[in-house]
Design a protein around this motif. Structure first.
Motif, PDB file in Angstrom:
ATOM      1  N   GLY A 401      10.997   8.235 -58.574  1.00  0.00           N
ATOM      2  CA  GLY A 401      11.885   8.320 -57.415  1.00  0.00           C
ATOM      3  C   GLY A 401      11.155   8.388 -56.085  1.00  0.00           C
ATOM      4  O   GLY A 401      11.782   8.414 -55.025  1.00  0.00           O
ATOM      5  N   ARG A 402       9.835   8.402 -56.101  1.00  0.00           N
ATOM      6  CA  ARG A 402       9.041   8.513 -54.870  1.00  0.00           C
ATOM      7  C   ARG A 402       8.459   7.145 -54.519  1.00  0.00           C
ATOM      8  O   ARG A 402       7.902   6.472 -55.392  1.00  0.00           O
ATOM      9  CB  ARG A 402       7.910   9.519 -55.108  1.00  0.00           C
ATOM     10  N   ARG A 403       8.576   6.764 -53.238  1.00  0.00           N
ATOM     11  CA  ARG A 403       8.047   5.461 -52.824  1.00  0.00           C
ATOM     12  C   ARG A 403       6.524   5.532 -52.770  1.00  0.00           C
ATOM     13  O   ARG A 403       5.968   6.336 -52.026  1.00  0.00           O
ATOM     14  CB  ARG A 403       8.593   5.090 -51.449  1.00  0.00           C
ATOM     15  N   VAL A 404       5.849   4.714 -53.572  1.00  0.00           N
ATOM     16  CA  VAL A 404       4.386   4.755 -53.627  1.00  0.00           C
ATOM     17  C   VAL A 404       3.754   3.443 -53.136  1.00  0.00           C
ATOM     18  O   VAL A 404       2.544   3.358 -53.012  1.00  0.00           O
ATOM     19  CB  VAL A 404       3.878   5.074 -55.057  1.00  0.00           C
ATOM     20  N   TYR A 405       4.591   2.444 -52.880  1.00  0.00           N
ATOM     21  CA  TYR A 405       4.093   1.183 -52.312  1.00  0.00           C
ATOM     22  C   TYR A 405       5.155   0.674 -51.347  1.00  0.00           C
ATOM     23  O   TYR A 405       6.343   0.674 -51.674  1.00  0.00           O
ATOM     24  CB  TYR A 405       3.828   0.153 -53.420  1.00  0.00           C
ATOM     25  N   THR A 406       4.705   0.268 -50.148  1.00  0.00           N
ATOM     26  CA  THR A 406       5.669  -0.066 -49.098  1.00  0.00           C
ATOM     27  C   THR A 406       5.597  -1.532 -48.687  1.00  0.00           C
ATOM     28  O   THR A 406       6.077  -1.908 -47.630  1.00  0.00           O
ATOM     29  CB  THR A 406       5.401   0.793 -47.842  1.00  0.00           C
ATOM     30  N   GLY A 407       4.972  -2.358 -49.499  1.00  0.00           N
ATOM     31  CA  GLY A 407       4.910  -3.783 -49.164  1.00  0.00           C
ATOM     32  C   GLY A 407       3.591  -4.179 -48.544  1.00  0.00           C
ATOM     33  O   GLY A 407       3.341  -5.362 -48.320  1.00  0.00           O
ATOM     34  N   GLU A 408       2.747  -3.209 -48.231  1.00  0.00           N
ATOM     35  CA  GLU A 408       1.392  -3.553 -47.751  1.00  0.00           C
ATOM     36  C   GLU A 408       0.417  -2.482 -48.223  1.00  0.00           C
ATOM     37  O   GLU A 408       0.823  -1.373 -48.582  1.00  0.00           O
ATOM     38  CB  GLU A 408       1.372  -3.685 -46.231  1.00  0.00           C
ATOM     39  N   LEU A 409      -0.871  -2.823 -48.223  1.00  0.00           N
ATOM     40  CA  LEU A 409      -1.877  -1.880 -48.714  1.00  0.00           C
ATOM     41  C   LEU A 409      -1.924  -0.653 -47.817  1.00  0.00           C
ATOM     42  O   LEU A 409      -1.869  -0.753 -46.588  1.00  0.00           O
ATOM     43  CB  LEU A 409      -3.252  -2.546 -48.749  1.00  0.00           C
ATOM     44  N   SER A 410      -2.058   0.510 -48.422  1.00  0.00           N
ATOM     45  CA  SER A 410      -2.143   1.760 -47.670  1.00  0.00           C
ATOM     46  C   SER A 410      -3.533   1.856 -47.023  1.00  0.00           C
ATOM     47  O   SER A 410      -4.473   1.176 -47.452  1.00  0.00           O
ATOM     48  CB  SER A 410      -1.942   2.935 -48.616  1.00  0.00           C
ATOM     49  N   PRO A 411      -3.688   2.719 -45.994  1.00  0.00           N
ATOM     50  CA  PRO A 411      -5.028   2.933 -45.414  1.00  0.00           C
ATOM     51  C   PRO A 411      -6.041   3.345 -46.481  1.00  0.00           C
ATOM     52  O   PRO A 411      -7.193   2.906 -46.456  1.00  0.00           O
ATOM     53  CB  PRO A 411      -4.789   4.058 -44.398  1.00  0.00           C
ATOM     54  N   LEU A 412      -5.598   4.152 -47.453  1.00  0.00           N
ATOM     55  CA  LEU A 412      -6.506   4.575 -48.527  1.00  0.00           C
ATOM     56  C   LEU A 412      -6.975   3.374 -49.355  1.00  0.00           C
ATOM     57  O   LEU A 412      -8.158   3.248 -49.685  1.00  0.00           O
ATOM     58  CB  LEU A 412      -5.806   5.592 -49.443  1.00  0.00           C
ATOM     59  N   ALA A 413      -6.038   2.479 -49.657  1.00  0.00           N
ATOM     60  CA  ALA A 413      -6.393   1.302 -50.458  1.00  0.00           C
ATOM     61  C   ALA A 413      -7.366   0.413 -49.696  1.00  0.00           C
ATOM     62  O   ALA A 413      -8.281  -0.171 -50.283  1.00  0.00           O
ATOM     63  CB  ALA A 413      -5.129   0.519 -50.832  1.00  0.00           C
ATOM     64  N   ARG A 414      -7.183   0.336 -48.371  1.00  0.00           N
ATOM     65  CA  ARG A 414      -8.112  -0.484 -47.560  1.00  0.00           C
ATOM     66  C   ARG A 414      -9.503   0.153 -47.528  1.00  0.00           C
ATOM     67  O   ARG A 414     -10.518  -0.533 -47.632  1.00  0.00           O
ATOM     68  CB  ARG A 414      -7.553  -0.685 -46.155  1.00  0.00           C
ATOM     69  N   GLU A 415      -9.532   1.482 -47.425  1.00  0.00           N
ATOM     70  CA  GLU A 415     -10.817   2.192 -47.458  1.00  0.00           C
ATOM     71  C   GLU A 415     -11.494   1.948 -48.813  1.00  0.00           C
ATOM     72  O   GLU A 415     -12.705   1.685 -48.878  1.00  0.00           O
ATOM     73  CB  GLU A 415     -10.563   3.695 -47.250  1.00  0.00           C
ATOM     74  N   ALA A 416     -10.699   2.000 -49.874  1.00  0.00           N
ATOM     75  CA  ALA A 416     -11.253   1.802 -51.220  1.00  0.00           C
ATOM     76  C   ALA A 416     -11.844   0.404 -51.370  1.00  0.00           C
ATOM     77  O   ALA A 416     -12.880   0.227 -52.005  1.00  0.00           O
ATOM     78  CB  ALA A 416     -10.163   2.040 -52.270  1.00  0.00           C
ATOM     79  N   GLU A 417     -11.203  -0.584 -50.753  1.00  0.00           N
ATOM     80  CA  GLU A 417     -11.720  -1.957 -50.853  1.00  0.00           C
ATOM     81  C   GLU A 417     -13.104  -2.080 -50.235  1.00  0.00           C
ATOM     82  O   GLU A 417     -13.973  -2.763 -50.769  1.00  0.00           O
ATOM     83  CB  GLU A 417     -10.755  -2.937 -50.184  1.00  0.00           C
ATOM     84  N   SER A 418     -13.315  -1.397 -49.115  1.00  0.00           N
ATOM     85  CA  SER A 418     -14.657  -1.510 -48.518  1.00  0.00           C
ATOM     86  C   SER A 418     -15.669  -0.705 -49.335  1.00  0.00           C
ATOM     87  O   SER A 418     -16.826  -1.114 -49.464  1.00  0.00           O
ATOM     88  CB  SER A 418     -14.649  -1.124 -47.035  1.00  0.00           C
ATOM     89  N   GLU A 419     -15.240   0.424 -49.907  1.00  0.00           N
ATOM     90  CA  GLU A 419     -16.139   1.170 -50.803  1.00  0.00           C
ATOM     91  C   GLU A 419     -16.500   0.302 -52.014  1.00  0.00           C
ATOM     92  O   GLU A 419     -17.636   0.301 -52.486  1.00  0.00           O
ATOM     93  CB  GLU A 419     -15.465   2.455 -51.283  1.00  0.00           C
ATOM     94  N   LEU A 420     -15.495  -0.424 -52.494  1.00  0.00           N
ATOM     95  CA  LEU A 420     -15.708  -1.258 -53.681  1.00  0.00           C
ATOM     96  C   LEU A 420     -16.764  -2.329 -53.412  1.00  0.00           C
ATOM     97  O   LEU A 420     -17.622  -2.591 -54.253  1.00  0.00           O
ATOM     98  CB  LEU A 420     -14.389  -1.919 -54.093  1.00  0.00           C
ATOM     99  N   ALA A 421     -16.723  -2.909 -52.217  1.00  0.00           N
ATOM    100  CA  ALA A 421     -17.707  -3.945 -51.868  1.00  0.00           C
ATOM    101  C   ALA A 421     -19.113  -3.338 -51.893  1.00  0.00           C
ATOM    102  O   ALA A 421     -20.069  -3.959 -52.387  1.00  0.00           O
ATOM    103  CB  ALA A 421     -17.385  -4.509 -50.483  1.00  0.00           C
ATOM    104  N   ARG A 422     -19.227  -2.120 -51.401  1.00  0.00           N
ATOM    105  CA  ARG A 422     -20.530  -1.427 -51.382  1.00  0.00           C
ATOM    106  C   ARG A 422     -20.994  -1.163 -52.825  1.00  0.00           C
ATOM    107  O   ARG A 422     -22.151  -1.418 -53.185  1.00  0.00           O
ATOM    108  CB  ARG A 422     -20.361  -0.107 -50.615  1.00  0.00           C
ATOM    109  N   ILE A 423     -20.085  -0.692 -53.664  1.00  0.00           N
ATOM    110  CA  ILE A 423     -20.427  -0.378 -55.066  1.00  0.00           C
ATOM    111  C   ILE A 423     -20.835  -1.654 -55.808  1.00  0.00           C
ATOM    112  O   ILE A 423     -21.811  -1.674 -56.554  1.00  0.00           O
ATOM    113  CB  ILE A 423     -19.212   0.307 -55.763  1.00  0.00           C
ATOM    114  N   ALA A 424     -20.082  -2.731 -55.552  1.00  0.00           N
ATOM    115  CA  ALA A 424     -20.365  -3.996 -56.245  1.00  0.00           C
ATOM    116  C   ALA A 424     -21.739  -4.525 -55.868  1.00  0.00           C
ATOM    117  O   ALA A 424     -22.459  -5.073 -56.704  1.00  0.00           O
ATOM    118  CB  ALA A 424     -19.285  -5.023 -55.919  1.00  0.00           C
ATOM    119  N   ARG A 425     -22.121  -4.338 -54.592  1.00  0.00           N
ATOM    120  CA  ARG A 425     -23.456  -4.806 -54.165  1.00  0.00           C
ATOM    121  C   ARG A 425     -24.547  -3.998 -54.872  1.00  0.00           C
ATOM    122  O   ARG A 425     -25.590  -4.531 -55.219  1.00  0.00           O
ATOM    123  CB  ARG A 425     -23.600  -4.647 -52.635  1.00  0.00           C
ATOM    124  N   ARG A 426     -24.280  -2.715 -55.071  1.00  0.00           N
ATOM    125  CA  ARG A 426     -25.299  -1.848 -55.688  1.00  0.00           C
ATOM    126  C   ARG A 426     -25.432  -2.110 -57.199  1.00  0.00           C
ATOM    127  O   ARG A 426     -26.527  -2.127 -57.748  1.00  0.00           O
ATOM    128  CB  ARG A 426     -24.917  -0.382 -55.446  1.00  0.00           C
TER     129      ARG A 426
END
Ligand code: ZN
Length: 428
Positions: A401-426
């Motif tokens: 019953g709680r909205r967890v996705y609003t049609g666009e990536l959350s700020p947290l998800a965007r932060e995670a994407e840049s962390e992911l790029a760093r992890i993938a390079r390592r």
């Protein structure tokens, strides 16, 4: 808090309903019906209405995932199963620290929510160094809001990386500790497979699941090489061997169950084993194509999973399941859109022992709001979703019953994407 959800259009029991409504109470669906009747029955309840160009459908249930495999995308493509596993999976994933797991899982779970997946069963085998990695994965689910079934893997095969391996005693003790540390989480066990876990570990896992009354997930007959190994080591086909070891009962979720004899299909049905198929991964890794109808005819509950997460999308899995069935049986009438959608929703939830995947009383309030703009006005929404559905149609996802996705990536998800790029390079 009670809330009445008014849907101009909704998919209920595989069919479209107009001006439908349901009551959400404590994260579950308490009552459903036509809006006018529901308004009369629940006069004090606050109403949330979606615009007339939206369609409300149950959330997708992802029955089998290894979220960290998103790190392999693009750099482990086009390999044989053995090379993919030994040269990519076994090389990259053991390098992950708990903090990396957190960010990789936030990324994967955010992608899944954007694809309409409201529940994921995560088959997690980075347990060799203790529970810190598992805890990071569970935290990632909590912070993104996805519903998690955490299938904690037990693995002791000598050929597997140290980061995956444990003794039976370690697996038992750490699994108990994890369940105690997260009493509200849905944590079950997952002896990896006939090739990933020893006979001693498989027997211990079956006893553990009985004692703790938890589900037991296990990869079964994914590749033909596993069938050969089973015949060599146990003198029988995989399902028969697992049955003799006491692994198969109504708590068991067999992942893949691809290369089966008729006798094995019968054993799965007799033992009331649930099955999760992963069509896109089976095709991507070249593990094979087999039909579903024989299992469904025998009454086996079947769900679908995104497994290697090359593209975590239940829309794709549902479509592939339908197409493969029609293609292998050379009959376009062999499988209906509503049956395919159920594999990704209501049947998928049954495969995980969850009351979800349907807009019905007693179910968890996990649902999606779709923009109907891409759906031909003459097409039943179920058919449109199964044969033409796009991620872009998903405008919101609700879990409990709680909205967890609003049609666009959350700020947290965007932060995670840049962390992911760093992890993938390592992790090369
Ligand atoms: Zn798997």
């Amino acid at each position: 808090m009670l809330e009445l959800i008014r849907c101009a259009r909704a998919v209920v029991g595989g069919e479209e309903r107009r001006d439908f409504a349901f009551v959400v109470s404590d994260g579950g669906i308490a009552d459903v019906g036509d809006f006018a009747a529901m308004r009369a029955r629940h006069p004090q309840t606050e109403t949330r209405s979606f615009p007339p160009d939206r369609i409300v459908v149950p959330g997708f249930v992802n029955g089998h995932s290894h979220a960290y495999q998103i790190l392999l995308r693009g750099r482990a493509d086009d390999l044989s199963f053995e090379r993919w596993r030994n040269n990519a999976l076994y090389r990259v994933i053991p390098q992950l620290e708990p903090e990396d797991v957190y960010w990789v899982f936030v990324t994967a779970f955010s992608e899944m929510l954007a694809a309409g997946i409201t529940t994921v069963a995560e088959f997690f085998y980075l347990n060799g160094a203790g529970n810190a990695h598992a805890e990071a994965a569970i935290r990632a689910a909590a912070v993104t809001g996805i519903r998690l079934v955490f299938a904690r893997t037990w693995m002791d095969a000598p050929g597997a990386p140290e980061a995956f391996r444990e003794t039976v005693a370690q697996a038992e003790e750490r699994t108990r500790a994890l369940r105690a540390a997260f009493p509200n989480a849905n944590i079950c066990i997952a002896p990896h497979s006939l090739h990933g876990a020893s006979e001693e570990m498989l027997r211990a896992a079956a006893a553990f699941a009985r004692e703790e009354r938890c589900d037991l997930h296990i990869h079964v007959a994914e590749a033909e090489s596993e069938v050969e190994l089973s015949r060599e080591r146990y003198g029988d086909a995989p399902v028969v061997a697992l049955d003799r070891l006491g692994v198969l009962d109504e708590r068991t979720v067999a992942i893949h169950a691809l290369h089966l004899t008729e006798e094995e299909e019968e054993v799965l049905a007799d033992r009331r084993v649930r099955v999760v198929r992963c069509p896109s991964t089976n095709l991507y890794l070249g593990d094979g194509i087999t039909g579903l109808s024989a299992l469904l005819r025998r009454g086996v509950v079947v769900g679908l999973g995104t497994d290697a997460n090359v593209k975590p999308s239940l829309l794709d899995e549902v479509r592939l399941a339908a197409y493969l069935e029609k293609g292998t049986r050379r009959d376009g009438a062999a499988f209906k859109a509503a049956t395919a959608l159920a594999l990704g929703t209501s049947e998928g939830a049954r495969a995980l022992n969850l009351r979800a995947g349907e807009l019905a009383p007693g179910m968890l309030a996990d649902f999606l709001v779709l923009g109907a703009g891409g759906i031909d006005p003459w097409s039943p929404p179920v058919n449109a979703l199964v044969y033409r559905g796009e991620r872009a149609w998903i405008q919101a996802a609700f879990v409990g019953g709680r909205r967890v996705y609003t049609g666009e990536l959350s700020p947290l998800a965007r932060e995670a994407e840049s962390e992911l790029a760093r992890i993938a390079r390592r992790c090369v």
